[in-house]
Design a protein around this motif. Structure first.
Motif, mmCIF file in Angstrom:
data_model
loop_
_atom_site.group_PDB
_atom_site.id
_atom_site.type_symbol
_atom_site.label_atom_id
_atom_site.label_comp_id
_atom_site.label_asym_id
_atom_site.label_seq_id
_atom_site.Cartn_x
_atom_site.Cartn_y
_atom_site.Cartn_z
ATOM 1 N N ASP A 1 0.762 -1.193 -0.098
ATOM 2 C CA ASP A 1 -0.200 0.052 0.028
ATOM 3 C C ASP A 1 0.763 0.732 0.376
ATOM 4 O O ASP A 1 0.320 2.329 0.100
ATOM 5 C CB ASP A 1 -0.769 -0.301 0.813
ATOM 6 C CG ASP A 1 -0.244 -0.372 2.594
ATOM 7 O OD1 ASP A 1 0.989 -0.320 2.355
ATOM 8 O OD2 ASP A 1 -0.742 -0.383 3.450
ATOM 9 N N LYS B 1 -1.434 3.934 14.596
ATOM 10 C CA LYS B 1 -1.908 2.725 14.401
ATOM 11 C C LYS B 1 -2.313 1.935 12.313
ATOM 12 O O LYS B 1 -2.082 1.567 12.460
ATOM 13 C CB LYS B 1 -3.420 2.979 15.255
ATOM 14 C CG LYS B 1 -4.386 1.501 15.274
ATOM 15 C CD LYS B 1 -5.363 3.146 15.840
ATOM 16 C CE LYS B 1 -7.037 1.934 15.709
ATOM 17 N NZ LYS B 1 -8.288 2.431 15.946
ATOM 18 N N ALA B 2 -2.034 3.539 12.580
ATOM 19 C CA ALA B 2 -2.618 3.740 10.614
ATOM 20 C C ALA B 2 -1.239 2.713 9.802
ATOM 21 O O ALA B 2 -1.201 1.743 8.751
ATOM 22 C CB ALA B 2 -2.670 4.573 9.928
ATOM 23 N N ARG C 1 0.128 -0.507 10.880
ATOM 24 C CA ARG C 1 1.464 -1.421 11.668
ATOM 25 C C ARG C 1 1.342 -2.691 10.682
ATOM 26 O O ARG C 1 0.547 -2.641 9.275
ATOM 27 C CB ARG C 1 0.039 -1.668 12.250
ATOM 28 C CG ARG C 1 -0.836 -1.656 14.231
ATOM 29 C CD ARG C 1 -1.701 -2.480 15.259
ATOM 30 N NE ARG C 1 -1.577 -3.367 14.907
ATOM 31 C CZ ARG C 1 -0.595 -3.670 15.908
ATOM 32 N NH1 ARG C 1 -0.519 -2.496 16.797
ATOM 33 N NH2 ARG C 1 -0.613 -4.994 16.083
ATOM 34 N N TYR C 2 2.212 -3.603 11.260
ATOM 35 C CA TYR C 2 2.922 -4.723 10.453
ATOM 36 C C TYR C 2 1.526 -5.350 10.186
ATOM 37 O O TYR C 2 1.703 -6.202 8.775
ATOM 38 C CB TYR C 2 3.818 -5.757 11.140
ATOM 39 C CG TYR C 2 3.018 -6.222 12.126
ATOM 40 C CD1 TYR C 2 2.961 -6.042 13.300
ATOM 41 C CD2 TYR C 2 3.165 -7.698 11.218
ATOM 42 C CE1 TYR C 2 2.255 -6.863 13.975
ATOM 43 C CE2 TYR C 2 2.469 -8.453 12.229
ATOM 44 C CZ TYR C 2 2.326 -7.618 13.750
ATOM 45 O OH TYR C 2 2.199 -8.708 14.888
ATOM 46 N N ASP C 3 0.475 -5.929 10.300
ATOM 47 C CA ASP C 3 -0.553 -6.873 10.606
ATOM 48 C C ASP C 3 -1.845 -6.340 9.714
ATOM 49 O O ASP C 3 -2.681 -7.268 9.690
ATOM 50 C CB ASP C 3 -1.268 -7.697 11.871
ATOM 51 C CG ASP C 3 -1.368 -6.614 12.689
ATOM 52 O OD1 ASP C 3 -1.717 -5.337 12.194
ATOM 53 O OD2 ASP C 3 -0.904 -6.846 13.843
ATOM 54 N N ARG C 4 -1.375 -5.031 9.017
ATOM 55 C CA ARG C 4 -2.540 -4.678 8.171
ATOM 56 C C ARG C 4 -2.588 -5.114 6.637
ATOM 57 O O ARG C 4 -3.154 -5.090 6.473
ATOM 58 C CB ARG C 4 -2.224 -3.306 7.811
ATOM 59 C CG ARG C 4 -1.189 -2.850 6.866
ATOM 60 C CD ARG C 4 -1.106 -0.957 6.601
ATOM 61 N NE ARG C 4 -0.128 -1.408 5.327
ATOM 62 C CZ ARG C 4 1.075 -0.361 6.100
ATOM 63 N NH1 ARG C 4 1.551 -0.365 7.573
ATOM 64 N NH2 ARG C 4 1.968 -0.394 5.473
ATOM 65 N N PHE C 5 -1.676 -5.937 6.619
ATOM 66 C CA PHE C 5 -1.670 -6.449 5.055
ATOM 67 C C PHE C 5 -2.688 -8.608 5.300
ATOM 68 O O PHE C 5 -2.269 -8.952 6.013
ATOM 69 C CB PHE C 5 -0.267 -6.813 4.622
ATOM 70 C CG PHE C 5 0.448 -5.763 4.836
ATOM 71 C CD1 PHE C 5 0.479 -4.664 3.479
ATOM 72 C CD2 PHE C 5 1.669 -5.403 5.445
ATOM 73 C CE1 PHE C 5 0.922 -3.818 3.335
ATOM 74 C CE2 PHE C 5 1.859 -4.327 5.523
ATOM 75 C CZ PHE C 5 2.419 -3.055 3.971
#
Ligand code: GLY
Length: 354
Positions: free
Chosen positions: A299, A347-348, A350-354
């Motif tokens: 992203d 928060k926007a 973070r590693y785990d958003r993917f």
């Protein structure tokens, strides 16, 4: 023997060094492992500070970039007073010109719109096809090479240990804790680990960071030549004038892995577009060319903060905005590491958003 420090930073580029600086200023003992300092994206960059010219859409990324831009004056004064090195911060403003009848794609930025006469009053001799453009007076630049020197000197003065030419082979863990970091010759341990390895992050941890190559070149004005006063940000090409008459021109954006070298097509693209933006460059002296690797995520936003491991913090994936985001990344991560304060903006990213 295992080498211990409060914080071990893997990655000695802009983000690693700047975070080391913030941590050292808070009294933390820091070791930095740097695999290849000259290869860091810090050196390849042009040093543009361009949250507005980059056309970022309103949201957390623009907010992060604007916050970082606002930190620059104070951050640079701090670097300079610690080291005596002037990183050549220059809030010179950025012009993003528009050609012909092309659509006005930056509709949210109408207040920054200038017609051609207003634009040429700011910067004479613009390309004939330019019909107008946007003027972002608060965007600017820093000399990233001077910034690199200042950062190295600053952290060394504050007692940070830097190990150069050291490749991390393995990050060992037990459950959700990192236990040690191994290189060919040493084992390093720390209370907290920071991974700031840019385009190479995927070699050490499963995160979606890939290299995006950028080719660049520089020209030198002949003596007495009219100088550029502002950064010009065109279609895929930008001109960043230094105060000494040099202009840094970037950059291609190529999905070719870690393929090295400049190519004739890459250099042709940069020269053609730069002549279109500012024709006097055709007579300037060709100085040199180089390339580097941006750390890109799916992203195009950075990965900042916590990781799958409780004592590992991430600062990678800064893509096109690593220099711009250096001060804010360093400050937010130092606060996270030292005081367990998580800024809401993190928060926007973070590693785990993917
Ligand atoms: N910051 C501009 C680039 O990455 O080319």
């Amino acid at each position: 023997m295992k080498i211990h420090s409060d914080v071990l930073i893997i990655g000695g580029g802009a983000i690693g060094l700047a975070t080391a600086l913030e941590l050292a200023l808070r009294g933390v003992s820091v070791t930095v492992l740097s695999r290849n300092f000259p290869e860091a994206a810090l050196h390849a960059a042009a040093g543009m500070l361009a949250p507005q010219a980059e056309g970022l859409l309103p949201g957390p990324m623009l907010a992060l970039c604007l916050r970082s831009r606002s930190l620059y004056p104070e951050w640079v004064s701090k670097l300079e007073s610690l080291t005596g090195i002037d990183p050549e911060y220059w809030p010179c403003g950025i012009i993003a010109p528009l050609y012909g009848e092309a659509k006005r794609f930056r509709s949210a930025e109408d207040e920054y719109w200038c017609d051609r006469p207003s634009l040429t009053a700011l910067q004479p001799d613009l390309g004939r096809e330019i019909t107008g453009g946007w003027w972002f007076p608060e965007d600017g630049q820093i000399n990233n090479q001077s910034m690199a020197k200042a950062l190295r000197v600053a952290v060394e003065q504050l007692g940070v240990t830097i190990h150069d030419d050291v490749t991390v082979n393995h990050i060992a863990h037990q459950g959700d804790q990192i236990t040690e970091v191994q290189t060919a010759d040493e084992t390093y341990q720390a209370d907290c680990y920071l991974l700031a390895t840019g385009a190479w992050t995927g070699e050490l941890l499963t995160v979606p960071v890939v290299p995006r190559k950028g080719q660049m070149l520089s020209l030198q004005a002949k003596t007495g030549e009219q100088q550029l006063r502002h950064v010009l940000f065109g279609n895929g090409t930008y001109l960043v004038p230094r105060r000494n008459g040099r202009v840094v021109i970037g950059a291609t954006s190529e999905d070719v892995g870690f393929t090295p070298h400049n190519t004739s097509a890459g250099i042709q693209q940069l020269l053609t577009e730069s002549h279109r933006l500012y024709p006097p460059l055709q007579d300037w002296i060709f100085e040199r060319s180089w390339w580097g690797f941006r750390p890109a995520t799916p992203d195009e936003l950075p990965i900042l903060g916590t990781s799958p491991y409780k004592n590992l913090v991430l600062a990678t994936g800064h893509y096109r905005n690593g220099i711009l985001l250096t001060p804010i990344t360093a400050v937010l991560l130092a606060e996270l590491i030292c005081n367990q304060v998580t800024d809401p903006l993190l928060k926007a990213f973070r590693y785990d958003r993917f």
